[in-house]
Design a protein around this motif. Structure first.
Motif, PDB file in Angstrom:
ATOM      1  N   UNK A 160      34.432  70.142 -95.673  1.00 24.68           N
ATOM      2  CA  UNK A 160      35.400  69.043 -95.836  1.00 24.68           C
ATOM      3  C   UNK A 160      34.715  67.779 -96.375  1.00 24.68           C
ATOM      4  N   UNK A 161      33.471  67.558 -95.946  1.00 21.32           N
ATOM      5  CA  UNK A 161      32.731  66.386 -96.443  1.00 21.32           C
ATOM      6  C   UNK A 161      32.437  66.538 -97.945  1.00 21.32           C
ATOM      7  N   UNK A 162      32.149  67.769 -98.363  1.00 19.07           N
ATOM      8  CA  UNK A 162      31.951  68.025 -99.800  1.00 19.07           C
ATOM      9  C   UNK A 162      33.253  67.815-100.563  1.00 19.07           C
ATOM     10  N   UNK A 163      34.337  68.305 -99.979  1.00 21.46           N
ATOM     11  CA  UNK A 163      35.648  68.185-100.630  1.00 21.46           C
ATOM     12  C   UNK A 163      36.007  66.709-100.829  1.00 21.46           C
ATOM     13  N   UNK A 164      35.709  65.883 -99.825  1.00 25.27           N
ATOM     14  CA  UNK A 164      35.993  64.437 -99.958  1.00 25.27           C
ATOM     15  C   UNK A 164      35.212  63.850-101.120  1.00 25.27           C
ATOM     16  N   UNK A 165      33.931  64.220-101.204  1.00 25.13           N
ATOM     17  CA  UNK A 165      33.116  63.697-102.307  1.00 25.13           C
ATOM     18  C   UNK A 165      33.720  64.106-103.659  1.00 25.13           C
ATOM     19  N   UNK A 166      34.080  65.386-103.748  1.00 21.84           N
ATOM     20  CA  UNK A 166      34.588  65.899-105.024  1.00 21.84           C
ATOM     21  C   UNK A 166      35.912  65.274-105.394  1.00 21.84           C
ATOM     22  N   UNK A 167      36.843  65.248-104.431  1.00 24.97           N
ATOM     23  CA  UNK A 167      38.206  64.803-104.737  1.00 24.97           C
ATOM     24  C   UNK A 167      38.256  63.286-104.914  1.00 24.97           C
ATOM     25  N   UNK A 178      38.600  80.114 -96.355  1.00 19.19           N
ATOM     26  CA  UNK A 178      37.989  79.967 -95.026  1.00 19.19           C
ATOM     27  C   UNK A 178      38.679  80.953 -94.110  1.00 19.19           C
ATOM     28  N   UNK A 179      38.048  81.245 -92.943  1.00 20.89           N
ATOM     29  CA  UNK A 179      38.717  82.124 -91.973  1.00 20.89           C
ATOM     30  C   UNK A 179      40.076  81.543 -91.601  1.00 20.89           C
ATOM     31  N   UNK A 180      40.104  80.208 -91.389  1.00 21.54           N
ATOM     32  CA  UNK A 180      41.395  79.621 -91.041  1.00 21.54           C
ATOM     33  C   UNK A 180      41.721  78.490 -92.014  1.00 21.54           C
ATOM     34  N   UNK A 181      43.007  78.283 -92.181  1.00 20.12           N
ATOM     35  CA  UNK A 181      43.459  77.264 -93.114  1.00 20.12           C
ATOM     36  C   UNK A 181      43.456  75.900 -92.425  1.00 20.12           C
ATOM     37  N   UNK A 182      43.158  74.839 -93.180  1.00 15.61           N
ATOM     38  CA  UNK A 182      43.208  73.490 -92.610  1.00 15.61           C
ATOM     39  C   UNK A 182      44.659  73.130 -92.326  1.00 15.61           C
ATOM     40  N   UNK A 183      44.857  72.179 -91.420  1.00 18.41           N
ATOM     41  CA  UNK A 183      46.204  71.653 -91.177  1.00 18.41           C
ATOM     42  C   UNK A 183      46.629  70.876 -92.421  1.00 18.41           C
ATOM     43  N   UNK A 184      47.946  70.831 -92.702  1.00 19.43           N
ATOM     44  CA  UNK A 184      48.425  70.105 -93.899  1.00 19.43           C
ATOM     45  C   UNK A 184      47.914  68.670 -93.952  1.00 19.43           C
ATOM     46  N   UNK A 185      47.806  68.005 -92.797  1.00 19.05           N
ATOM     47  CA  UNK A 185      47.341  66.604 -92.827  1.00 19.05           C
ATOM     48  C   UNK A 185      45.844  66.502 -93.147  1.00 19.05           C
ATOM     49  N   UNK A 186      45.106  67.631 -93.025  1.00 21.62           N
ATOM     50  CA  UNK A 186      43.693  67.618 -93.449  1.00 21.62           C
ATOM     51  C   UNK A 186      43.600  67.950 -94.945  1.00 21.62           C
ATOM     52  N   UNK A 187      44.495  68.803 -95.411  1.00 17.77           N
ATOM     53  CA  UNK A 187      44.472  69.191 -96.834  1.00 17.77           C
ATOM     54  C   UNK A 187      44.942  68.043 -97.728  1.00 17.77           C
ATOM     55  N   UNK A 188      45.978  67.326 -97.263  1.00 22.61           N
ATOM     56  CA  UNK A 188      46.663  66.368 -98.141  1.00 22.61           C
ATOM     57  C   UNK A 188      45.751  65.283 -98.725  1.00 22.61           C
ATOM     58  N   UNK A 189      44.921  64.586 -97.900  1.00 22.59           N
ATOM     59  CA  UNK A 189      44.155  63.467 -98.489  1.00 22.59           C
ATOM     60  C   UNK A 189      43.182  63.905 -99.572  1.00 22.59           C
TER      61      UNK A 189
END
Ligand code: GLV
Length: 337
Positions: A160-167, A178-189
């Protein structure tokens, strides 16, 4: 009351050794010898706790040779060097060092990914060899990072920290598996899109691996997976050796089936597959993703906090198998000197 004795299995910050010495009799390893299994089992004799790193293997054999052992505190977030089930079965608390290294490791993963995309190591080697005689329009042309699709395999804290840098920093599209999907409020930002593994491999311009190593993730990236990737794609591994089939990667790089790779971790490290050393389109670093002074100190302090609290009746901050604490089995163990 007699103080417990602990083994600090590798060299560590003197300040951390001093802290541990305030609570325990400490057997340190100032020569920083790597203990193989028999030596480790022998060194643990009489110890109630161990401060370890990824190079010490704690398994049933080592534990059975040391029934007095109560806590193993790893100075690493990954703990594939621990047989956690064997620890739990014997009432031994295992701890690791999550969170404190997340941002530092993500910085390094991003740097490696950029280095692979922009051919930094390869072009530096060319320059050092004295081969740079003129500028040319296509010399070491790579692929863009900004605006590209960042693929993340393993979407835990570091993913998630990498994703923040990229996005947020580079305008990248983020896809992940991933084994489990992030919650929508984690995916959205970060605009992260969950995809299956095949889609991740096919669509990513830059694929970064940040999943834990286990039997299930052994060779998660092998010849078949590399064959699904774009010929222009890069692959970065800051997770663990063994997740990538290093021999297959060397072939894919040599045959330009993918453009470039960056590895901080290797199968059988510190040995490195000889073919990886001869392919040009790779960046190689010696397992240093968390290696800033401040972060390594935080990791050592957290491992020490775990050891101290667990052995003095407190609440260890980051247990791996908290059921040992809940069931009160740690307290039942009678420390033997
Ligand atoms: C390093 O590889 C860690 O797991 O902390």
């Amino acid at each position: 009351m007699k103080r417990a004795t602990v083994l600090v299995a590798r060299a560590v910050f003197p300040e951390v050794l001093a802290r541990l010495s305030q609570h325990f009799e400490v057997e340190a390893n100032p020569d920083d010898t790597i203990f193989g299994k028999p030596a480790l089992a022998a060194r643990l004799a009489g110890k109630a706790g161990a401060f370890t790193t990824g190079s010490e293997r704690i398994d049933a054999e080592v534990l059975d040779a040391n029934p007095q052992l109560r806590v193993v505190a790893n100075m690493a977030v990954g703990y594939n060097n621990f047989d956690v089930a064997a620890c739990t079965a014997r009432g031994v608390l295992a701890t690791n060092t999550p969170d404190v290294l997340t941002e530092t490791t993500a910085d390094f993963g991003f740097a490696l990914m950029m280095a692979a995309a922009r051919r930094m190591a390869e072009s530096e080697h060319f320059l050092r060899r004295g081969e740079w005689t003129k500028w040319s329009y296509d010399m070491f042309t790579g692929s863009d990072v900004h605006g590209a699709t960042l693929g993340i395999l393993g979407m835990g804290r570091i993913g998630q920290a990498l994703a923040r840098r990229g996005a947020l920093g580079f305008g990248m599209k983020v896809i992940y598996h991933n084994r489990s999907r992030l919650a929508p409020e984690q995916e959205a930002p970060i605009g992260a899109r969950y995809v299956d593994k095949a889609a991740l491999l096919r669509e990513a311009d830059h694929l970064v691996l940040v999943l834990p190593y286990s039997a299930a993730s052994h060779h998660a990236i092998g010849a078949a997976e590399l064959a699904l990737m774009k010929p222009t794609a890069t692959l970065t591994n800051v997770a663990r050796g063994g997740i990538v089939d290093d021999a297959a990667l060397a072939v894919a790089l040599r045959e330009r089936r993918i453009a470039a790779a960056a590895l901080d971790v290797f199968e059988g490290e510190p040995k490195v597959h000889p073919d990886l050393l001869t392919v040009p389109n790779i960046v190689l670093t010696p397992h240093i993703a968390s290696a800033t002074v401040a972060t390594r100190r935080r990791m050592a302090d957290l491992a020490a906090d775990n050891l101290i609290t667990a052995l003095t009746g407190g609440r260890p901050p980051t247990p791996i198998n908290p059921e040992v604490l809940r069931e009160g089995r740690l307290a039942e163990k009678t420390p033997r000197a």
